[in-house]
Write a protein that holds these residues in place. Structure first.
Motif: not given
Ligand SMILES: Nc1ncnc2c1ncn2[C@@H]1O[C@H](COP(=O)(O)OP(=O)(O)OP(=O)(O)O)[C@@H](O)[C@H]1O
Ligand SMILES: [Mg+2]
Lengths: 231, 217
Positions: A133-138, B79, B91, B101, B105-106
Motif C-alpha cells: 500500500x505504501x509503495x503504491x503511494x497510499x 510517489x 490485495x 489501487x 491513492x493519487x
C-alpha cells in the motif's frame, strides 16, 4: 407455578408477541449495539496503532489490554457508579441509571476486546500488505484502511466477540442501569432480578433469547473463521 | 542531464552487522540496471530502503534534483518509485482493484481510472483473470498483475526484486517480455536478479553487490 407451567408460559410470551418481553430485548440490543458502535472506531484504531508503532510503554499497554478483557464487569460497573453517582466527579451529568450510562459501560467493556483482536489481526497480517500500500503511494490513513481490510475477518471477529460480551454481561448493566422497567431493564438484569420476584416465565423466555443470541454470535464467529481460513 | 537518483552514501546495519556500505549510487534517467549478488548480499534490503519501506542511513540523496529530508526517502520520491516484492502481494479484492489501487491513492477518480486500468490489464495479458480471486492466482500471474499495478502509475523508477526468481517456463517468459517492454519504454529500473536472460537484456547496465559495496561492472 411448576417448572413445566413456567416453560409453557415462557413460550406464550415468546411467540405471543409480549410487548414487555420484546421491549426488554430491544433495550439489550440497543444498548449493546450502541456501546459497540461508540467503541469500534477508537478500539480498532488503538489496536492498529499498537500493532504498527514502536514506542515506549507499548508492551505495557498490550498487557494492560489483555488483562482488561478479563476485567470483572461488576467492578467496571462499580467504578462507573462512583464516578457517575451524585457525589461523584461526573454526578452533574445525571447519567446514573440511564440508558446512556449503560451504553458507556458497554463501550468500556468491549473496547479492550476490539483493541486486542485488531492488534493480533494486524500483527498476524502479511507485512507485505502495508508495504505494498505504501509503495503504491497510499498515505498513512489509506494504508491503515487497506491493512485492516486485508485482515477484515479477524477484525470483525473482535467486533462480534465484543457484541457477545456486551449482550451477556450483567454486572455493569445492573450497577449503573438499575433495572428500571422500560428504561434500563435489559435481558440480563431482568433475569437476575425479576426471576427472584417469581417471574419465572419471563426469565425462561429471556434466557432463551439470550442463548439464541449467544449461539448466533458463535455461529457467525465460526463462519468468519472459515472464511478467514480460506485465504 | 542530472541523474534520476543519486546518493553519496548508504549504510544499513542489522544490530552489530553492517550489511550495506555503499559509496555512492547513481541511476540515470531511462536506464535499467541489474543488481546481482549472492544470496544474503543485501539486494532486497537495498531496494526496500530506496522504496522508503525500510529505514537506512542515507547521505547526499537527491531524487530528480530534490534533496532528502528527515533521513528517509522523502514523500515526493516515494510517489515516483514503485517497489515490487519478489513474491508480490495482491490485495484480497479483485485484479482490477489491485491495478487501480495506486491511481486511487493519487486521487484519480474511478471514471478516470477505468481506461487506465483496462489498458494495464491488456498490457499484462491478465484480462481472463479479472474474475479470479487474486489470492488464487499463480506466481506468474501475480507477478504480471503486480507489474501492471506498478506500470499504470508511470513511476520514474521501478524497483523489481527478483521478478523471475520463482517462475519457469511460460510464466518466466511472459514476465521477461513485460520487463523488456518496461526497459524499452525508457523508464528507469533497478532489478535485483540472478536471471541471466534479464541481466543480458539489451541496454541493461550491471551492478554487483558484495561485501556491502556496489560496483558497476
Ligand atoms: N529485519 C532484519 N533483521 C536482521 N537481519 C536482516 C533483516 N532483514 C534482512 N536481514 C539480513 O540481511 C541480509 C541480506 O538480506 P537481503 O534479503 O537483502 O539479501 P538478498 O541479497 O536479497 O538475498 P537473496 O538473493 O536471497 O534474495 C540477510 O543475511 C538477512 O538475514
Ligand atoms: Mg532478496
Amino acid at each position: 407455578m411448576s417448572l413445566l407451567d413456567a416453560t409453557g408460559a415462557a413460550f406464550r410470551l415468546l411467540f405471543g408477541g409480549d410487548a414487555e418481553l420484546w421491549g426488554i430485548v430491544f433495550i439489550s440490543l440497543k444498548v449493546a449495539l450502541l456501546g459497540l458502535a461508540i467503541a469500534a472506531l477508537p478500539g480498532i484504531l488503538a489496536g492498529y496503532l499498537l500493532a504498527m508503532k514502536r514506542f515506549r510503554g507499548r508492551r505495557a499497554l498490550v498487557v494492560l489490554t489483555q488483562s482488561l478483557i478479563a476485567f470483572p464487569t461488576v467492578v467496571v460497573g462499580l467504578v462507573l457508579y462512583m464516578l457517575l453517582s451524585r457525589q461523584g466527579p461526573f454526578g452533574s451529568l445525571a447519567l446514573l441509571f440511564t440508558q446512556n450510562a449503560m451504553i458507556l459501560g458497554q463501550a468500556i467493556l468491549v473496547f479492550p476486546i476490539l483493541v486486542a483482536y485488531t492488534l493480533s489481526a494486524v500483527q498476524g497480517a502479511d507485512s507485505r500488505a502495508h508495504e505494498t500500500a505504501v509503495s503504491l503511494g497510499a498515505g498513512p490513513l489509506r494504508a491503515a484502511l487497506t491493512t485492516l481490510n486485508e485482515t477484515r475477518f479477524a477484525v470483525l471477529a473482535g467486533v462480534i466477540n465484543g457484541f457477545g460480551r456486551a449482550i451477556s454481561e450483567v454486572g455493569c448493566a445492573l450497577m449503573i442501569g438499575g433495572n428500571i422497567a422500560g428504561l434500563t431493564r435489559n435481558i440480563t438484569t431482568a433475569i437476575a432480578l425479576e426471576t427472584s420476584k417469581g417471574e419465572f416465565a419471563q426469565g425462561i423466555a429471556l434466557g432463551a433469547v439470550l442463548v439464541v443470541l449467544a449461539f448466533g454470535v458463535n455461529l457467525v464467529m465460526a463462519m468468519l473463521q472459515g472464511e478467514g481460513g480460506m485465504k | 542531464m542530472s541523474p534520476l537518483l543519486k546518493l553519496d552514501h548508504l549504510r544499513k546495519s542489522f544490530g552489530e552487522r553492517c550489511l550495506l556500505d555503499l559509496d555512492g549510487l547513481k541511476i540515470e534517467v531511462g536506464h535499467a540496471y541489474a543488481v546481482t549478488g549472492d544470496n544474503g548480499a543485501g539486494k532486497t534490503t537495498l531496494l526496500r530502503i530506496l522504496a522508503g519501506i525500510e529505514p537506512g542511513e542515507i547521505a547526499g540523496f537527491e531524487f530528480r534534483g530534490l534533496p532528502l529530508t528527515h533521513g528517509r526517502v522523502p514523500e515526493h520520491a516515494r510517489h515516483d518509485i514503485v517497489y515490487v516484492h519478489q513474491h508480490p502481494y495482491l490485495f484480497h479484492t479483485s485484479v482490477a482493484h489491485n491495478i487501480g489501487y495506486g491511481l486511487a491513492a493519487r486521487g484519480i477518480d474511478a471514471a478516470a481510472r477505468g481506461p487506465l486500468v483496462e489498458e494495464a490489464i491488456a498490457w499484462a495479458g491478465v484480462d481472463h483473470l479479472r474474475g479470479v480471486a487474486p489470492a488464487k492466482l499463480s506466481g506468474g500471474e501475480k507477478q504480471r498483475v503486480a507489474l501492471a499495478r506498478a506500470r499504470v502509475l508511470k513511476p520514474h523508477l521501478f524497483l523489481l526484486d527478483e521478478p523471475t526468481a520463482n517462475l519457469d517456463g511460460e510464466a518466466r517468459g511472459q514476465a521477461i517480455a513485460l520487463i523488456r517492454q518496461l526497459v524499452g519504454d525508457n523508464g528507469s529500473l533497478l532489478i535485483a536478479c540472478h536471471d541471466r536472460e534479464l541481466i543480458e537484456l539489451p541496454g541493461m547496465r550491471r551492478f554487483h553487490l558484495a561485501g556491502g559495496k556496489l560496483v558497476e561492472t
